[in-house]
Design an enzyme around this catalytic site. Structure first.
Site, PDB file in Angstrom:
ATOM      1  N   TYR A  32      10.160  94.612  61.254  1.00 48.74           N
ATOM      2  CA  TYR A  32       9.864  95.387  62.462  1.00 48.74           C
ATOM      3  C   TYR A  32      10.357  94.676  63.714  1.00 48.74           C
ATOM      4  O   TYR A  32      10.761  93.512  63.670  1.00 48.74           O
ATOM      5  CB  TYR A  32       8.359  95.671  62.564  1.00 48.74           C
ATOM      6  CG  TYR A  32       7.511  94.490  63.016  1.00 48.74           C
ATOM      7  CD1 TYR A  32       7.277  93.402  62.176  1.00 48.74           C
ATOM      8  CD2 TYR A  32       6.959  94.449  64.288  1.00 48.74           C
ATOM      9  CE1 TYR A  32       6.502  92.327  62.589  1.00 48.74           C
ATOM     10  CE2 TYR A  32       6.178  93.370  64.710  1.00 48.74           C
ATOM     11  CZ  TYR A  32       5.948  92.318  63.862  1.00 48.74           C
ATOM     12  OH  TYR A  32       5.198  91.256  64.276  1.00 48.74           O
ATOM     13  N   ARG A  51      18.156  90.688  66.371  1.00 46.42           N
ATOM     14  CA  ARG A  51      17.111  90.067  65.539  1.00 46.42           C
ATOM     15  C   ARG A  51      16.688  91.013  64.413  1.00 46.42           C
ATOM     16  O   ARG A  51      16.443  90.589  63.292  1.00 46.42           O
ATOM     17  CB  ARG A  51      15.913  89.663  66.397  1.00 46.42           C
ATOM     18  CG  ARG A  51      14.872  88.880  65.602  1.00 46.42           C
ATOM     19  CD  ARG A  51      13.797  88.303  66.485  1.00 46.42           C
ATOM     20  NE  ARG A  51      13.027  89.356  67.122  1.00 46.42           N
ATOM     21  CZ  ARG A  51      12.110  89.154  68.072  1.00 46.42           C
ATOM     22  NH1 ARG A  51      11.864  87.914  68.489  1.00 46.42           N
ATOM     23  NH2 ARG A  51      11.449  90.143  68.605  1.00 46.42           N
ATOM     24  N   ARG A  97       5.036 102.315  41.637  1.00 46.58           N
ATOM     25  CA  ARG A  97       4.823 100.944  42.100  1.00 46.58           C
ATOM     26  C   ARG A  97       5.478  99.951  41.142  1.00 46.58           C
ATOM     27  O   ARG A  97       5.074  99.835  39.989  1.00 46.58           O
ATOM     28  CB  ARG A  97       3.325 100.649  42.202  1.00 46.58           C
ATOM     29  CG  ARG A  97       3.049  99.273  42.766  1.00 46.58           C
ATOM     30  CD  ARG A  97       1.575  98.942  42.837  1.00 46.58           C
ATOM     31  NE  ARG A  97       1.384  97.581  43.350  1.00 46.58           N
ATOM     32  CZ  ARG A  97       1.500  96.482  42.623  1.00 46.58           C
ATOM     33  NH1 ARG A  97       1.766  96.560  41.337  1.00 46.58           N
ATOM     34  NH2 ARG A  97       1.340  95.286  43.186  1.00 46.58           N
ATOM     35  N   HIS A  99       7.427  95.905  41.411  1.00 50.18           N
ATOM     36  CA  HIS A  99       7.930  94.822  42.277  1.00 50.18           C
ATOM     37  C   HIS A  99       9.451  94.895  42.395  1.00 50.18           C
ATOM     38  O   HIS A  99      10.026  94.606  43.431  1.00 50.18           O
ATOM     39  CB  HIS A  99       7.526  93.452  41.716  1.00 50.18           C
ATOM     40  CG  HIS A  99       6.081  93.118  41.919  1.00 50.18           C
ATOM     41  ND1 HIS A  99       5.063  93.882  41.409  1.00 50.18           N
ATOM     42  CD2 HIS A  99       5.478  92.112  42.583  1.00 50.18           C
ATOM     43  CE1 HIS A  99       3.900  93.364  41.743  1.00 50.18           C
ATOM     44  NE2 HIS A  99       4.118  92.282  42.481  1.00 50.18           N
ATOM     45  N   LYS A 146      11.203  88.896  60.956  1.00 53.13           N
ATOM     46  CA  LYS A 146      10.060  89.606  61.548  1.00 53.13           C
ATOM     47  C   LYS A 146       9.539  90.605  60.525  1.00 53.13           C
ATOM     48  O   LYS A 146       9.817  91.800  60.588  1.00 53.13           O
ATOM     49  CB  LYS A 146      10.469  90.257  62.877  1.00 53.13           C
ATOM     50  CG  LYS A 146       9.291  90.440  63.824  1.00 53.13           C
ATOM     51  CD  LYS A 146       9.763  90.575  65.255  1.00 53.13           C
ATOM     52  CE  LYS A 146       8.696  91.083  66.199  1.00 53.13           C
ATOM     53  NZ  LYS A 146       7.439  90.362  66.234  1.00 53.13           N
ATOM     54  N   GLU A 178       3.869  78.008  66.370  1.00 53.08           N
ATOM     55  CA  GLU A 178       3.839  79.032  67.418  1.00 53.08           C
ATOM     56  C   GLU A 178       2.448  79.641  67.468  1.00 53.08           C
ATOM     57  O   GLU A 178       1.524  79.142  66.825  1.00 53.08           O
ATOM     58  CB  GLU A 178       4.914  80.089  67.158  1.00 53.08           C
ATOM     59  CG  GLU A 178       4.802  80.758  65.808  1.00 53.08           C
ATOM     60  CD  GLU A 178       5.954  81.716  65.492  1.00 53.08           C
ATOM     61  OE1 GLU A 178       6.597  82.230  66.421  1.00 53.08           O
ATOM     62  OE2 GLU A 178       6.181  81.957  64.291  1.00 53.08           O
TER      63      GLU A 178
HETATM   64  N1  PDD Z   1       5.366  89.556  68.334  1.00 51.34           N
HETATM   65  N2  PDD Z   1       6.117  84.640  67.408  1.00 51.34           N
HETATM   66  C1  PDD Z   1       5.537  85.597  66.673  1.00 51.34           C
HETATM   67  C2  PDD Z   1       4.912  85.236  65.376  1.00 51.34           C
HETATM   68  C3  PDD Z   1       5.520  86.930  67.158  1.00 51.34           C
HETATM   69  O1  PDD Z   1       4.954  87.895  66.407  1.00 51.34           O
HETATM   70  C4  PDD Z   1       6.098  87.228  68.421  1.00 51.34           C
HETATM   71  C5  PDD Z   1       6.119  88.614  68.988  1.00 51.34           C
HETATM   72  C6  PDD Z   1       6.689  86.174  69.146  1.00 51.34           C
HETATM   73  C7  PDD Z   1       7.346  86.411  70.477  1.00 51.34           C
HETATM   74  O2  PDD Z   1       8.590  87.042  70.308  1.00 51.34           O
HETATM   75  P1  PDD Z   1       9.257  87.928  71.453  1.00 51.34           P
HETATM   76  O3  PDD Z   1       9.418  87.055  72.636  1.00 51.34           O
HETATM   77  O4  PDD Z   1      10.552  88.324  70.876  1.00 51.34           O
HETATM   78  O5  PDD Z   1       8.336  89.096  71.737  1.00 51.34           O
HETATM   79  C8  PDD Z   1       6.691  84.908  68.609  1.00 51.34           C
HETATM   80  C9  PDD Z   1       5.306  90.955  68.680  1.00 51.34           C
HETATM   81  C10 PDD Z   1       5.192  91.228  70.124  1.00 51.34           C
HETATM   82  C11 PDD Z   1       4.257  91.637  67.842  1.00 51.34           C
HETATM   83  O6  PDD Z   1       4.090  91.231  66.698  1.00 51.34           O
HETATM   84  O7  PDD Z   1       3.616  92.566  68.313  1.00 51.34           O
END
Ligand code: PDD
Length: 284
Positions: A32, A51, A97, A99, A146, A178
């Site tokens: 996402y 990304r 379903r 894997h 992501k 983070e």
């Molecule tokens: N998340 N690290 C993680 C684990 C994140 O989920 C996000 C952003 C960031 C910051 O990334 P960016 O600057 O590209 O928004 C760092 C989004 C906003 C979310 O999961 O809703």
């Protein structure tokens, strides 16, 4: 604000239907993006799309759509203005379903909008210092992707809420990675420190912008390892994300960060980000 995009169609949210055999639903087999639009203009849209393409390639989900066209159209249909767009691409509906997946599956593409506030409308003095806790990073080791598998993030941010904190900062192998949905910065004697980009963190779009703005404005920074002691010894600690901008953390694990107030370098960076955003919104 209830028009969503689903597999080529724009439709009211309550008419959108997804199969229970969609692999995104069954396995979290999906990726996402969250992309803010300010006054109808995408914030670092190309970077977000790049990304997304990285995430898709990394998990081998097909996806070569006109992403910008889809998102711009969805924002327009929802009235434009300040909106955050959520875009999810799953591997698709496998009909049962298993894997094991079929490489020819048609991905499911879903997008929707939510209101977002632009930082340019928020005065520095109105920004609240955040309270954070530090806890173990339980995620897999491909946090550069992501992925929608957010169970560790969800459990940990709830743990923060249970402690009346706003955010949890994550620690893996003794090092800060983070936040649950943000990147982390520590300021010490006028220098910004942030963890290096790696598969242990998401390459945040706002993280990159903060470093770019630091560069352009003669503010020193270093991408480096940060352990718990270095985090707690910071004069300032910030988190960043595209929807929240850059926010000061003033309490960590019950201890004040520096003097416990929002720091001067944070205020400077907030101002630089605000100026960047205002330019984006006015097209100047
Ligand atoms: N998340 N690290 C993680 C684990 C994140 O989920 C996000 C952003 C960031 C910051 O990334 P960016 O600057 O590209 O928004 C760092 C989004 C906003 C979310 O999961 O809703």
């Amino acid at each position: 604000m209830n028009t969503v995009y689903l597999n080529g169609r724009y439709l009211p949210a309550d008419e959108a239907r997804i199969s229970p055999f969609d692999r995104g639903f069954l396995f979290g087999d999906s990726v996402y993006e969250v992309i803010p639009y300010f006054r109808g203009t995408g914030f670092r849209l190309q970077e977000h799309i790049a990304r997304l393409e990285h995430s898709l390639r990394a998990v081998r989900i097909r996806g070569d759509l006109d992403w910008v066209g889809i998102l711009d159209q969805l924002v327009t249909l929802n009235g434009g203005g300040n909106l955050s767009v959520y875009l999810q691409v799953t591997r698709g509906d496998s009909g049962s379903r298993s894997h094991v997946y079929d490489a020819d599956l048609e991905p499911t593409v879903f997008a929707c909008c939510a209101p977002v506030r632009d930082f340019a409308s928020i005065a520095t003095e109105d920004v609240k210092g955040l309270v954070a806790i530090v806890t173990a990073d339980l995620r897999w080791r491909r946090c550069d992707i992501k992925s929608t598998c957010l169970l560790p993030n969800i459990l940990v941010v709830q743990q923060a809420r249970d402690h009346q904190a706003d955010e949890a900062l994550l620690l893996r192998d003794g090092l800060v990675t983070e936040g649950t949905s943000s990147n982390v910065f520590v300021v010490r004697q006028g220098v910004i420190y942030t963890p290096k980009r790696s598969s242990e963190i998401l390459g945040g779009i706002t993280r990159e912008l903060v470093l770019e703005l630091a560069d352009e404005n003669g503010i020193q920074y270093q991408e480096t390892d940060i352990d718990y002691e270095a985090l707690m010894a910071g004069d300032e600690v910030w988190i960043s994300s595209s929807t929240r901008g850059v926010l000061p953390v003033t309490v960590i694990d019950g201890h004040p960060v520096g003097d416990g107030e929002k720091g001067p370098l944070w205020a400077r960076m907030f101002e630089l980000l605000t100026r960047y955003q205002r330019k984006l919104m006015t097209g100047e």
